[in-house]
Write a protein that holds these residues in place. Structure first.
Motif, PDB file in Angstrom:
ATOM      1  N   ASP A  19     -20.932  34.593  17.186  1.00  0.00           N
ATOM      2  CA  ASP A  19     -19.520  34.500  16.806  1.00  0.00           C
ATOM      3  C   ASP A  19     -19.212  33.143  16.166  1.00  0.00           C
ATOM      4  OD1 ASP A  19     -19.773  32.890  19.012  1.00  0.00           O
ATOM      5  OD2 ASP A  19     -18.035  33.704  20.084  1.00  0.00           O
ATOM      6  N   ARG A  20     -20.139  32.628  15.387  1.00  0.00           N
ATOM      7  CA  ARG A  20     -19.967  31.343  14.732  1.00  0.00           C
ATOM      8  C   ARG A  20     -18.777  31.374  13.757  1.00  0.00           C
ATOM      9  NH1 ARG A  20     -23.363  26.553  15.415  1.00  0.00           N
ATOM     10  NH2 ARG A  20     -25.046  27.253  16.765  1.00  0.00           N
ATOM     11  N   VAL A  21     -17.997  30.315  13.753  1.00  0.00           N
ATOM     12  CA  VAL A  21     -16.961  30.157  12.737  1.00  0.00           C
ATOM     13  C   VAL A  21     -17.656  29.925  11.394  1.00  0.00           C
ATOM     14  CG1 VAL A  21     -15.058  28.702  11.921  1.00  0.00           C
ATOM     15  CG2 VAL A  21     -15.302  29.197  14.366  1.00  0.00           C
ATOM     16  N   LEU A  62     -16.436  39.713  13.861  1.00  0.00           N
ATOM     17  CA  LEU A  62     -15.961  38.414  14.312  1.00  0.00           C
ATOM     18  C   LEU A  62     -14.552  38.605  14.880  1.00  0.00           C
ATOM     19  CD1 LEU A  62     -16.818  35.522  14.596  1.00  0.00           C
ATOM     20  CD2 LEU A  62     -15.934  35.039  12.326  1.00  0.00           C
ATOM     21  N   ASP A  63     -14.493  38.751  16.199  1.00  0.00           N
ATOM     22  CA  ASP A  63     -13.228  39.034  16.873  1.00  0.00           C
ATOM     23  C   ASP A  63     -12.192  37.955  16.623  1.00  0.00           C
ATOM     24  OD1 ASP A  63     -14.311  41.340  17.839  1.00  0.00           O
ATOM     25  OD2 ASP A  63     -14.762  40.559  19.838  1.00  0.00           O
ATOM     26  N   LEU A  64     -12.639  36.740  16.375  1.00  0.00           N
ATOM     27  CA  LEU A  64     -11.728  35.627  16.127  1.00  0.00           C
ATOM     28  C   LEU A  64     -10.764  35.934  14.986  1.00  0.00           C
ATOM     29  CD1 LEU A  64     -11.059  32.672  16.889  1.00  0.00           C
ATOM     30  CD2 LEU A  64     -12.780  31.960  15.213  1.00  0.00           C
ATOM     31  N   LEU A 123      -9.637  23.925  16.570  1.00  0.00           N
ATOM     32  CA  LEU A 123      -8.286  24.401  16.270  1.00  0.00           C
ATOM     33  C   LEU A 123      -8.297  25.884  15.920  1.00  0.00           C
ATOM     34  CD1 LEU A 123      -6.839  21.460  14.148  1.00  0.00           C
ATOM     35  CD2 LEU A 123      -5.866  22.353  16.273  1.00  0.00           C
ATOM     36  N   ILE A 124      -9.298  26.284  15.137  1.00  0.00           N
ATOM     37  CA  ILE A 124      -9.397  27.696  14.739  1.00  0.00           C
ATOM     38  C   ILE A 124      -9.649  28.572  15.958  1.00  0.00           C
ATOM     39  CG2 ILE A 124     -10.751  29.355  13.396  1.00  0.00           C
ATOM     40  CD1 ILE A 124     -11.316  27.000  11.421  1.00  0.00           C
ATOM     41  N   ARG A 125     -10.570  28.156  16.809  1.00  0.00           N
ATOM     42  CA  ARG A 125     -10.913  28.956  17.991  1.00  0.00           C
ATOM     43  C   ARG A 125      -9.770  29.005  19.009  1.00  0.00           C
ATOM     44  NH1 ARG A 125     -15.651  31.053  18.477  1.00  0.00           N
ATOM     45  NH2 ARG A 125     -17.449  30.321  17.283  1.00  0.00           N
ATOM     46  N   LYS A 135      -1.383  30.870   9.602  1.00  0.00           N
ATOM     47  CA  LYS A 135      -0.684  32.151   9.685  1.00  0.00           C
ATOM     48  C   LYS A 135       0.143  32.133  10.961  1.00  0.00           C
ATOM     49  CE  LYS A 135       0.154  36.600   8.838  1.00  0.00           C
ATOM     50  NZ  LYS A 135       0.907  37.097   7.668  1.00  0.00           N
ATOM     51  N   GLU A 136       1.462  32.183  10.802  1.00  0.00           N
ATOM     52  CA  GLU A 136       2.373  32.150  11.951  1.00  0.00           C
ATOM     53  C   GLU A 136       2.062  30.970  12.863  1.00  0.00           C
ATOM     54  OE1 GLU A 136       1.922  35.997  13.680  1.00  0.00           O
ATOM     55  OE2 GLU A 136       3.031  37.010  12.087  1.00  0.00           O
ATOM     56  N   GLY A 137       1.757  29.834  12.235  1.00  0.00           N
ATOM     57  CA  GLY A 137       1.531  28.599  12.977  1.00  0.00           C
ATOM     58  C   GLY A 137       0.147  28.415  13.542  1.00  0.00           C
ATOM     59  N   ARG A 138      -0.734  29.389  13.374  1.00  0.00           N
ATOM     60  CA  ARG A 138      -2.097  29.298  13.891  1.00  0.00           C
ATOM     61  C   ARG A 138      -3.060  28.960  12.752  1.00  0.00           C
ATOM     62  NH1 ARG A 138       0.450  33.290  16.870  1.00  0.00           N
ATOM     63  NH2 ARG A 138       0.206  33.094  19.143  1.00  0.00           N
ATOM     64  N   VAL A 139      -4.006  28.090  13.032  1.00  0.00           N
ATOM     65  CA  VAL A 139      -4.951  27.644  12.007  1.00  0.00           C
ATOM     66  C   VAL A 139      -6.029  28.706  11.786  1.00  0.00           C
ATOM     67  CG1 VAL A 139      -6.632  25.884  11.347  1.00  0.00           C
ATOM     68  CG2 VAL A 139      -4.539  25.224  12.561  1.00  0.00           C
ATOM     69  N   LEU A 140      -6.136  29.182  10.552  1.00  0.00           N
ATOM     70  CA  LEU A 140      -7.178  30.137  10.180  1.00  0.00           C
ATOM     71  C   LEU A 140      -8.405  29.440   9.596  1.00  0.00           C
ATOM     72  CD1 LEU A 140      -5.061  32.897   8.344  1.00  0.00           C
ATOM     73  CD2 LEU A 140      -5.803  32.872  10.745  1.00  0.00           C
ATOM     74  N   ALA A 141      -8.165  28.338   8.887  1.00  0.00           N
ATOM     75  CA  ALA A 141      -9.267  27.658   8.203  1.00  0.00           C
ATOM     76  C   ALA A 141      -8.865  26.219   7.924  1.00  0.00           C
ATOM     77  CB  ALA A 141      -9.615  28.375   6.902  1.00  0.00           C
TER      78      ALA A 141
END
Length: 421
Positions: free
Chosen positions: A330-332, A296-298, A397-399, A375-381
């Motif tokens: 590549d489903r979240v 999962l490259d994301l 948001l995650i993608r 993480k560093e302002g990016r949404v992981l979950a």
């Protein structure tokens, strides 16, 4: 190009396998479709086993993926109660059943799922020790919880993961006394981290569940084959009339390993290693559902996901890939849980150590909120609790992997969809 002369074999009769068979026919495949299941029940969905069916809110027939007549009507050769004993990649054959029936395949799908991990302590052979993975397990456990509730009996649960907590909630609804033993400092520690794990501890304590964190079961004590108590490594002895082992599940990779297929390492959850098209190291063999470890490259990693949505979506994706379609899986990751009056959905992947901040939008005290792991302002979950119809926005948001303003993320007045633009 596939045609009517080809045979596609699916090993494993859970949701992933059944949906793969359905997709093959829906996509116009006219060859043989053989679905081999080691359970005697028709393919069924597993979430009700610890939710609606266990609680008595759903009928037994509601768990099945298709009505029994569907398989014959769609010319799917369903073999129930049959175990695959060997796969010969060179000959492209599968051997199954007590009589060693041999069938040739052109394409093969492993949808063998996972099996519950076992407690390696004295006393696990007692009649009151349970696992929850199969419909038969749920039927048995349903009867046990009914009896415990009627007789004011005690259930000890090893493990405060999703299955452990959902069964704890069901047991309390039946009236049983419940003690949960968990080596981590909070429930769901590996999935949610301590911040949100504590919230679930509070929820269950409000409903009378007792927790023993930082402890493990060391022995199940019994008499005349029945459970009497459970001992933990902190020196305590807990009364018990039944014990549930809910310490996770292991991917069923025995057949794949014996066939020489590449496996994922334990750091990535084990399982059968597949590429983004769900192909294994053998180009004619695929894997989907709980048993598959996919890139999962994301998130820059390889994951094995043991949840309903992965089986629901992975089975059809593998089927299309077997047909030669251009598939990228590549489903979240997504899962859901219902406990007491709380419903939640979780999207993404943010194990402890992977994030540096948790942002809350809403009211945690009222259990009506969305939590975001950043993480560093990016949404992981993101996890929405008793807030609905937001999963699509959370996954966007995650993608997007865009840096978001935590204050805007926490503000219910700012539409989520504007943050991923």
């Amino acid at each position: 190009m596939v045609d009517a002369d080809q045979t596609f074999v699916i090993v494993g009769g859970g949701l992933a396998g059944a949906k793969a068979a359905e997709t093959l026919r829906a996509e116009g495949f006219t060859g043989r479709v053989i679905l081999i299941c080691d359970e005697r029940d028709h393919p069924y969905e597993r979430p009700p086993l610890s939710k609606g069916y266990l609680l008595g809110k759903e009928e037994r027939d509601s768990v099945f993926v298709h009505e029994p007549a569907w398989y014959a009507r769609h010319d799917v050769e369903l073999h129930l109660g049959q175990t695959v004993v060997a796969v010969d990649r060179a000959a492209k054959t599968v051997r199954y059943g007590d009589d060693g029936t041999l069938v040739h395949y052109d394409k093969l799908l492993f949808a063998t799922g996972a099996e519950p991990r076992r407690l390696d302590i004295p006393g696990t052979g007692l009649a009151g020790v349970h696992h929850l993975r199969r419909l038969a397990h749920a039927e048995r456990l349903k009867g046990v919880l009914t009896a415990l509730g009627r007789d004011n009996g005690h259930l000890v649960i090893a493990g405060a993961g999703w299955i452990g907590l959902e069964v704890a909630a069901a047991a309390r609804m039946y009236g049983a006394e419940v003690t949960v033993v968990e080596p981590e400092p909070t429930p769901l520690h590996g999935a949610l981290g301590p911040e949100l794990g504590n919230l679930f501890a509070e929820l269950h304590r409000e409903h009378g569940v007792r927790f023993r964190f930082g402890a493990r079961l060391t022995e199940i004590v019994g008499q005349d084959g029945m459970v009497l108590a459970a001992r933990t490594d902190d020196g305590e002895e807990h009364p018990a009339h039944a014990v549930l082992a809910a310490i996770g599940a292991a991917p069923r990779v025995g057949l794949a390993e014996a066939a020489g297929l590449e496996l994922a390492d334990r750091a990535h959850g084990g399982g059968i290693a597949v590429d983004a098209r769900l192909r294994t190291s053998d180009p004619d063999i695929y894997a989907a559902g709980d048993v598959a470890s996919f890139p999962l490259d994301l998130f820059g990693t390889r994951l094995r996901v043991e949840h309903w949505a992965n089986a629901l979506n992975g089975g059809p994706a593998a089927a299309r890939s077997m047909l030669g379609h251009d598939v990228i899986y590549d489903r979240v990751p997504y899962f859901f849980s219902d406990q007491y009056d709380v419903g939640m959905e979780y999207s993404g992947w943010a194990p402890p150590g992977s994030y540096d901040e948790v942002v809350i939008r809403g009211d945690v005290g009222k259990r009506h909120f969305i939590a975001f792991w950043l993480k560093e302002g990016r949404v992981l979950a993101g996890m929405n609790m008793n807030v609905w119809d937001v999963t699509e926005h959370i996954q966007s948001l995650i993608r997007a992997r865009a840096v978001v303003d935590p204050e805007a993320l926490a503000d219910p007045g700012v539409p989520l969809q504007t943050l991923s633009a």
